[in-house]
Design an enzyme around this catalytic site. Structure first.
Site, PDB file in Angstrom:
ATOM      1  CD  GLU A  63    -112.029 -18.267 -23.363  1.00 36.48           C
ATOM      2  OE1 GLU A  63    -111.317 -17.899 -22.417  1.00 36.48           O
ATOM      3  OE2 GLU A  63    -112.804 -17.498 -23.964  1.00 36.48           O
TER       4      GLU A  63
ATOM      5  CD  GLU B  85    -113.599 -14.647 -22.996  1.00 33.63           C
ATOM      6  OE1 GLU B  85    -113.628 -13.817 -23.934  1.00 33.63           O
ATOM      7  OE2 GLU B  85    -112.537 -15.040 -22.477  1.00 33.63           O
TER       8      GLU B  85
ATOM      9  CG  ASP C 231    -111.936  -9.943 -13.285  1.00 34.10           C
ATOM     10  OD1 ASP C 231    -111.592  -8.903 -12.727  1.00 34.10           O
ATOM     11  OD2 ASP C 231    -111.988 -11.042 -12.687  1.00 34.10           O
ATOM     12  CG  PHE C 232    -112.530 -13.268 -18.731  1.00 30.77           C
ATOM     13  CD1 PHE C 232    -111.645 -12.232 -18.423  1.00 30.77           C
ATOM     14  CD2 PHE C 232    -112.025 -14.553 -18.811  1.00 30.77           C
ATOM     15  CE1 PHE C 232    -110.293 -12.485 -18.192  1.00 30.77           C
ATOM     16  CE2 PHE C 232    -110.681 -14.813 -18.586  1.00 30.77           C
ATOM     17  CZ  PHE C 232    -109.817 -13.785 -18.275  1.00 30.77           C
TER      18      PHE C 232
ATOM     19  CG  HIS D  11    -107.191 -11.979 -14.342  1.00 29.87           C
ATOM     20  ND1 HIS D  11    -106.739 -10.951 -15.130  1.00 29.87           N
ATOM     21  CD2 HIS D  11    -107.270 -13.056 -15.167  1.00 29.87           C
ATOM     22  CE1 HIS D  11    -106.535 -11.389 -16.368  1.00 29.87           C
ATOM     23  NE2 HIS D  11    -106.866 -12.667 -16.415  1.00 29.87           N
TER      24      HIS D  11
END
Lengths: 325, 336
Positions: free
Chosen positions: A29, A59, A84-85, A129
């Site tokens: 992204e 993701e 964190d993603f 995050h």
């Protein structure tokens, strides 16, 4: 040698690998605009939108797609930006990326794939995050995990990760992005699975990862004034862990402190502490000390975040305790 | 929303080459007999692990794979063996994998739910529902990126369309015009939960519209109908026009796993399964169209039976994998 910031070292590594091998491409992204952390800044202008590919916010789909592309002749790099993603990508990461080489032996030449993500706090990014989740992946067979602490390692490890035929999680630290560091002018790589002693000392060994390496070096300067000579060892690669230099250092200093920003419970520190007691128990003059975050999410407000994340002060205190002063 | 009644044999004028009809019949019988004998072996307690049967759904694998070249790809699910046989995986190593033997296509590491054969374009099966879709999409991405002309088929069940991975994969494939077919085998159940309790729509293929790709619902037990629809979608993919969602309605004879008592299913449904059996339907068609004589069909069946017997003999004779092998090969050696 030249001095460049950590984020610039990352971009240089990417540019050099894109230049070297046409099978390398970057998916993520906002990689076209350079990402919020400037990790891919300037690459789309140089390599075009066919190789620096802005993706939808998907993701999980992107990680799975990159695994498939890696099987079919490409060497993709996925820039997840925020570690964190990974939570929305666990099936492609853990059930597929990590297992295909073993589950389907001899079917393809590995899964040459790099997953980049920034870990860590200290920038006021709040509970979703700021996490350091490296232990999850080090605990999953089939994934290599690296955490650079300097510009030199950031560049050299990333180049080595891109050339590895196995999946590599490349975890860079948000708190280090603007930190300057020396890198050679020419080509070099830092091999995966090789630790480095960042400071030699004789009284106590501090094993530290990522941003905690800087915290450990700061602590070592303070302790020097108190007459304690600290050796700082940076594993650089979390898995496979290069344990020998750690054992050798402990045999020399007889004291060990392990420091990471991730949650202490079930963290890398526990693994290293246990391994050292198995391999060098007779050399230890004091119980191993572990420094890590307590089992709470990482809060936003600077006063709260500082209360949760460990730092140089904690390392100083732990070193004093194991040295009995 | 009620389900559209799928069209039965679009028309009876055969536009399919005789050699393709021959291949499809042979393959249908191969899939059926491999599966029947595997189920028999499982029920006699001679197979380790579990078994997810493809019985009744064979026309889909066969009708679709008839269009694929050797270097095209398929990806599959926990119910994968039919797809892989139809793509050309050798029955012996496949069966040895199901038995957990050394000569299994994956050395006994994967078993019936997790196998691959890249020499035949078999990307692999994923034991996680919808888990293989993004990988298949990535293989198609690399095919387009490298301009290899390879087409990918990702098989999935209707329940996989409720997973996030389905949504992300189809959206990516559509936005990047990837050469891939998503072939949804709608057998009406996600383990024990019927479709009407899991989604508000009847035709899963309508989901294609939300990604900007064509979607079509057909009778998946009619191999000719599958062949025709898949032909259109493969041609579209080869022309670089992007993906298609093809929903093939079918029947799952033996439940989610072999031994599933299927108490959740009405009795008359199981009867409908038999009536929809793709093999007698295709035999009738071949005889009515005078493509083959009854004797020719019997000859094919006998040849396939010998092939199946040889596969079982090969697999049975293979030893168990060396336990030391369990610790090898988590990583591949070497770098670029």
């Amino acid at each position: 040698m030249k001095s460049i910031r950590y984020h610039k070292a990352i971009t240089e590594a990417l540019a050099e690998e894109l230049e070297r091998d046409s099978r390398v491409l970057i998916l993520g992204e906002d990689v076209g605009m350079g990402t919020a952390f400037a990790s891919t800044r300037g690459l789309v202008e140089r390599f075009g939108t066919d190789r620096i590919i802005d993706t939808p916010i998907s993701e999980s789909g992107i990680v799975g797609l990159a695994v498939g592309a890696a099987l079919n002749g490409l060497r993709p790099i996925v820039e997840l930006t925020i570690m964190d993603f990974v939570t929305v990508c666990m099936d492609p990461l853990v059930n597929h990326m990590a297992k295909l080489q073993y589950m389907f032996p001899g079917q393809h030449q590995g899964v040459p794939l790099v997953i980049m993500a920034s870990c860590g706090g200290r920038v006021g990014a709040g509970p979703q995050h700021s996490q350091s989740l490296e232990a999850w992946f080090a605990h999953t067979p089939g994934i290599k995990v690296v955490m650079p602490s300097t510009s030199y390692d950031a560049k050299g490890l990333l180049k080595a990760a891109v050339r590895d035929n196995n999946p590599v999680m490349y975890l860079y630290h948000k708190g280090l992005l603007r930190a300057p560091g020396e890198v050679p002018e020419g080509e070099y790589t830092v091999p995966l699975g090789v630790a480095e002693t960042k400071r030699a000392g004789k009284d106590v060994t501090v094993v530290a990862t990522a941003e905690m390496v800087s915290q450990a070096l700061t602590a070592a300067q303070d302790l020097e004034k108190a007459g304690i000579d600290v050796e700082v060892v940076d594993p650089r690669t979390i898995y496979p862990l290069d344990i020998e230099p750690i054992i050798a250092s402990v045999k020399k200093t007889s004291r060990l402190v392990v420091a990471h920003e991730a949650v202490r419970f079930c963290g890398l520190g526990a693994e290293i502490a246990a391994t050292v007691t198995e391999m060098a128990f007779d050399y230890l003059d004091a119980p191993v000390k572990r420094i890590g975050a307590p089992s709470v999410p990482i809060p936003f407000a600077p006063s709260l975040e500082n209360a949760v994340l460990p730092g140089a002060r904690d390392i100083v205190q732990a070193c004093r305790e194991v040295c009995g002063c | 929303m009620a389900k559209t009644e799928p069209q039965s044999s679009e028309d009876l004028q055969s536009d399919v080459a005789t050699e393709t009809l021959d291949w499809m019949f042979r393959m249908l019988v191969l899939l059926r007999r491999m599966e029947e004998r595997t189920v028999e072996m499982f029920l006699s307690g001679k197979l380790p692990g579990w078994l997810h049967s493809y019985l009744g759904q064979e026309a889909i694998a066969v009708g679709v794979c008839a269009h694929l070249n050797e270097d095209d790809f398929v990806a599959s699910t926990h119910r994968c063996r039919g797809h892989f046989l139809a793509k050309g995986m050798a029955p012996g190593p496949l069966m040895a994998e199901v038995m957990g033997k050394r000569d299994g296509i994956c050395g006994g590491r994967g078993g019936e739910m997790h196998m691959a054969d890249w020499s035949k374009g078999v990307i692999g099966s994923s034991g996680v529902v919808a888990g293989g879709l993004s990988l298949a999409t990535g293989v198609a991405f690399a095919s387009r990126y490298r301009k290899t002309g390879q087409v990918v088929v990702a098989f999935l069940g209707e329940s996989a369309t409720n997973q996030g991975a389905f949504h992300e994969s189809l959206n990516l494939a559509a936005v990047w015009d990837l050469p891939i077919l998503y072939v949804c085998e709608n057998n009406g159940y996600g383990v024990s939960v019927p479709q009407r309790k899991a989604m508000k729509i009847g035709d899963v293929s309508v989901r294609a519209a939300s990604y900007g790709m064509p979607g079509e619902t057909i009778d998946g037990d009619d191999v000719i109908a599958v062949h025709r629809a898949a032909g259109r979608a493969v041609a579209r993919a080869r022309r670089g026009e992007g993906p298609t969602l093809l929903e093939c309605c079918t029947h799952r004879w033996l439940g989610h796993f072999v031994g599933d008592p299927q108490a959740y299913r009405p009795k008359d449904e199981l009867e409908a399964c038999k009536r929809s059996d793709p093999i007698p339907r295709f035999e009738d068609y071949l005889l009515m169209e005078k493509v083959f004589t009854p004797a020719e069909l019997e000859k094919v069946k006998a040849e396939v039976e010998r092939q199946v017997t040889a596969a079982f003999e090969f697999a049975t004779a293979s030893p168990a994998p060396d336990p030391a092998d369990a610790l090898r090969g988590v990583f591949t050696e070497g770098t670029e």
